[in-house]
Design a protein around this motif. Structure first.
Motif, PDB file in Angstrom:
ATOM      1  N   CYS A  29      18.315 -10.922  -2.753  1.00  0.00           N
ATOM      2  CA  CYS A  29      17.360 -10.166  -3.460  1.00  0.00           C
ATOM      3  C   CYS A  29      16.172  -9.195  -3.198  1.00  0.00           C
ATOM      4  N   ALA A  30      16.998  -8.155  -4.571  1.00  0.00           N
ATOM      5  CA  ALA A  30      15.396  -7.129  -4.352  1.00  0.00           C
ATOM      6  C   ALA A  30      14.567  -7.611  -4.989  1.00  0.00           C
ATOM      7  N   ASP A  31      13.778  -6.611  -4.269  1.00  0.00           N
ATOM      8  CA  ASP A  31      12.050  -6.860  -4.545  1.00  0.00           C
ATOM      9  C   ASP A  31      11.154  -6.245  -3.971  1.00  0.00           C
ATOM     10  N   PRO A  32      10.927  -5.310  -5.343  1.00  0.00           N
ATOM     11  CA  PRO A  32      10.172  -4.246  -5.809  1.00  0.00           C
ATOM     12  C   PRO A  32       9.278  -4.351  -5.372  1.00  0.00           C
ATOM     13  N   ALA A  33       8.464  -5.430  -5.340  1.00  0.00           N
ATOM     14  CA  ALA A  33       6.788  -5.526  -5.014  1.00  0.00           C
ATOM     15  C   ALA A  33       6.979  -5.523  -3.650  1.00  0.00           C
ATOM     16  N   CYS A  34       7.682  -6.011  -2.546  1.00  0.00           N
ATOM     17  CA  CYS A  34       7.221  -5.328  -1.270  1.00  0.00           C
ATOM     18  C   CYS A  34       7.779  -4.523  -0.950  1.00  0.00           C
ATOM     19  N   TYR A  35       8.909  -3.951  -1.491  1.00  0.00           N
ATOM     20  CA  TYR A  35       8.938  -2.356  -1.240  1.00  0.00           C
ATOM     21  C   TYR A  35       8.382  -1.337  -1.298  1.00  0.00           C
ATOM     22  N   SER A  36       7.101  -1.373  -2.697  1.00  0.00           N
ATOM     23  CA  SER A  36       6.071  -0.247  -3.296  1.00  0.00           C
ATOM     24  C   SER A  36       5.167  -0.390  -1.931  1.00  0.00           C
ATOM     25  N   GLY A  37       5.315  -1.344  -1.652  1.00  0.00           N
ATOM     26  CA  GLY A  37       4.117  -1.727  -0.970  1.00  0.00           C
ATOM     27  C   GLY A  37       3.742  -1.763   0.525  1.00  0.00           C
ATOM     28  N   THR A  38       4.677  -0.556   0.782  1.00  0.00           N
ATOM     29  CA  THR A  38       5.147   0.238   2.010  1.00  0.00           C
ATOM     30  C   THR A  38       4.385   1.380   2.132  1.00  0.00           C
ATOM     31  N   ARG A  39       3.937   1.607   2.991  1.00  0.00           N
ATOM     32  CA  ARG A  39       3.050   2.832   2.961  1.00  0.00           C
ATOM     33  C   ARG A  39       3.513   4.360   2.252  1.00  0.00           C
ATOM     34  N   ILE A  40       5.131   4.406   1.974  1.00  0.00           N
ATOM     35  CA  ILE A  40       5.182   5.254   1.676  1.00  0.00           C
ATOM     36  C   ILE A  40       5.787   5.381   0.124  1.00  0.00           C
ATOM     37  N   ASN A  41       6.248   4.455   0.015  1.00  0.00           N
ATOM     38  CA  ASN A  41       6.629   4.478  -1.371  1.00  0.00           C
ATOM     39  C   ASN A  41       4.998   3.938  -2.129  1.00  0.00           C
ATOM     40  N   HIS A  42       3.889   3.901  -1.120  1.00  0.00           N
ATOM     41  CA  HIS A  42       2.527   3.859  -1.569  1.00  0.00           C
ATOM     42  C   HIS A  42       1.437   5.102  -2.176  1.00  0.00           C
ATOM     43  N   VAL A  43       2.871   6.281  -0.803  1.00  0.00           N
ATOM     44  CA  VAL A  43       2.080   7.247  -1.626  1.00  0.00           C
ATOM     45  C   VAL A  43       2.761   8.372  -2.715  1.00  0.00           C
ATOM     46  N   LEU A  44       4.515   8.095  -1.895  1.00  0.00           N
ATOM     47  CA  LEU A  44       5.175   8.337  -3.166  1.00  0.00           C
ATOM     48  C   LEU A  44       4.827   8.050  -4.956  1.00  0.00           C
ATOM     49  N   ALA A  45       4.622   6.778  -5.143  1.00  0.00           N
ATOM     50  CA  ALA A  45       4.062   6.388  -6.753  1.00  0.00           C
ATOM     51  C   ALA A  45       2.869   7.814  -6.256  1.00  0.00           C
ATOM     52  N   TYR A  46       1.917   7.679  -5.598  1.00  0.00           N
ATOM     53  CA  TYR A  46       0.573   8.056  -6.004  1.00  0.00           C
ATOM     54  C   TYR A  46       0.305  10.111  -6.301  1.00  0.00           C
ATOM     55  N   ILE A  47       2.013  10.338  -5.600  1.00  0.00           N
ATOM     56  CA  ILE A  47       2.240  11.779  -5.948  1.00  0.00           C
ATOM     57  C   ILE A  47       2.552  11.543  -7.567  1.00  0.00           C
ATOM     58  N   GLY A  48       3.492  10.969  -7.349  1.00  0.00           N
ATOM     59  CA  GLY A  48       4.450  10.538  -9.425  1.00  0.00           C
ATOM     60  C   GLY A  48       3.270  10.815 -10.394  1.00  0.00           C
ATOM     61  N   LYS A  49       2.086   9.348  -9.933  1.00  0.00           N
ATOM     62  CA  LYS A  49       1.036   9.673 -11.458  1.00  0.00           C
ATOM     63  C   LYS A  49      -0.394  11.081 -10.847  1.00  0.00           C
ATOM     64  N   ASN A  50       0.129  11.368  -9.911  1.00  0.00           N
ATOM     65  CA  ASN A  50      -1.685  12.939 -10.374  1.00  0.00           C
ATOM     66  C   ASN A  50      -0.518  14.378  -9.605  1.00  0.00           C
ATOM     67  N   LEU A  51       0.816  14.115 -10.450  1.00  0.00           N
ATOM     68  CA  LEU A  51       1.864  15.392 -10.112  1.00  0.00           C
ATOM     69  C   LEU A  51       1.014  16.744 -10.591  1.00  0.00           C
ATOM     70  N   SER A  52       0.186  16.646 -11.476  1.00  0.00           N
ATOM     71  CA  SER A  52      -0.215  17.448 -12.476  1.00  0.00           C
ATOM     72  C   SER A  52      -1.976  18.245 -11.964  1.00  0.00           C
ATOM     73  N   GLN A  53      -2.160  17.245 -11.066  1.00  0.00           N
ATOM     74  CA  GLN A  53      -3.581  17.117 -10.161  1.00  0.00           C
ATOM     75  C   GLN A  53      -2.893  17.891  -8.495  1.00  0.00           C
ATOM     76  N   GLU A  54      -4.256  18.365  -7.693  1.00  0.00           N
ATOM     77  CA  GLU A  54      -4.423  19.378  -7.054  1.00  0.00           C
ATOM     78  C   GLU A  54      -4.019  18.481  -6.066  1.00  0.00           C
ATOM     79  N   LEU A  55      -2.910  18.085  -5.191  1.00  0.00           N
ATOM     80  CA  LEU A  55      -2.118  17.354  -4.362  1.00  0.00           C
ATOM     81  C   LEU A  55      -2.932  17.708  -2.844  1.00  0.00           C
ATOM     82  N   ARG A  56      -3.443  17.262  -1.961  1.00  0.00           N
ATOM     83  CA  ARG A  56      -3.715  17.678  -0.504  1.00  0.00           C
ATOM     84  C   ARG A  56      -3.040  16.946   0.957  1.00  0.00           C
ATOM     85  N   GLU A  57      -2.060  17.877   1.369  1.00  0.00           N
ATOM     86  CA  GLU A  57      -1.576  17.032   2.245  1.00  0.00           C
ATOM     87  C   GLU A  57      -2.569  15.405   3.299  1.00  0.00           C
TER      88      GLU A  57
END
Length: 304
Positions: free
Chosen positions: A172-200
């Motif tokens: 059973c694929a569990d995207p809610a569990c995957y999205s809760g991981t640290r890297i996916n939280h970061v990648l989702a944030y990048i995707g939503k804020n791509l047009s804004q300034e993104l600092r490492e």
């Protein structure tokens, strides 16, 4: 091991994303995405992973992967060597098919294929061979022809001998569990804020790591440094806007998150191997060439 989230940028002027890539490549990792994927291997052999399934692949390996189902293909390529094209990939979302079913009842046959793809399905080598010229033409086609090829590909799949399911019934694929991981939280944030300034530094803080630890962590999961990853996403978005033809190159530069035109041009040239104005002219030429219109000649003259 938790899969990484892949951000699929379906073109704003299109209904799906059709592309190809080589090996090694930044998206070649254990990953998932909400979009459905039709994946055809065109070169190399190796092992592929879909859910809890592990199998061997060769050219002609044609797999449909369902929404949020983790997957990966690992080729037998010696370290240091690079394959220019390893596969053809088509990605689309469920809403696109649902809209098509409402408009054309004939599309309803596709729903059974998508339901089966929750476990991942692999087709015969014969079906893979028949699919390749359709998918390859889709890479360079615009307009209604592109939709016609998409329908032809789906028709081929639904009329082919029943494919083999890959992941077990208990998986059973569990995207809610995957999205809760640290890297996916970061990648989702990048995707939503791509047009804004993104600092490492800010992303490192968001993930609860030092900058150096975050830098190593990000590169291990994505295959590229943070700045390179963000620049690639921004250039992909810029290409969509260039194809739309409504904004100038300068307007697009700032719309996708670059803060100066020279850096935008430099990054675009690095990734696409041509300036944005020339890339747009090529696309205009490609779109107008079937009609043999004067517009095609003008597009060609724009860059000599």
């Amino acid at each position: 091991m938790q899969p990484d989230l892949e951000l699929v940028a379906v073109p704003s002027q299109g209904s799906f994303k059709m592309w190809s890539h080589g090996y090694p490549y930044r998206t070649v990792r254990w990953h998932f995405h909400p979009e459905y994927e039709i994946h055809l291997i065109t070169s190399t052999t190796g092992k592929y992973f879909v859910g809890d399934y592990i199998g061997s692949f060769a050219p002609g390996n044609l797999v449909v992967v369902g929404s949020n189902l983790p997957h990966n293909w690992v080729s037998n390529v010696p370290p240091g060597e690079h394959v220019k094209e390893r596969c053809l990939v088509l990605q689309f979302d469920r809403e696109f098919i649902e809209r098509a079913v409402k408009a054309f009842p004939e599309f309803k046959r596709v729903e059974s294929l998508l339901d089966a793809s929750r476990s991942g399905v692999v087709f015969s080598q014969q079906t893979g061979a028949a699919a390749e010229p359709i998918m390859r033409e889709m890479l360079a086609t615009q307009g209604l022809r592109r939709i016609a090829l998409f329908i032809a590909l789906l028709d081929l799949l639904v009329q082919s001998p029943e494919p083999t399911r890959l992941a077990s019934a208990s998986y059973c694929a569990d995207p809610a569990c995957y999205s809760g991981t640290r890297i996916n939280h970061v990648l989702a944030y990048i995707g939503k804020n791509l047009s804004q300034e993104l600092r490492e530094t800010e992303l490192a803080e968001l993930s609860g790591q030092s900058v150096s630890a975050f830098s190593r962590y990000f590169r291990r999961h994505t295959g590229v440094p943070f700045v390179q990853y963000v620049n690639r996403l921004r250039i992909d978005l810029a290409c969509q806007l260039l194809m739309a033809g409504e904004l100038s190159v300068t307007e697009i530069c700032y719309r996708v998150g670059f803060n100066n035109l020279s850096n935008f041009n430099r990054q675009f040239l690095l990734i696409k191997e041509m300036p944005p104005s020339r890339w747009r002219a090529w696309q205009q030429l490609n779109a107008s060439s079937p009609a043999g219109s004067g517009e095609a000649e003008q597009a060609s003259a724009a860059y000599g």
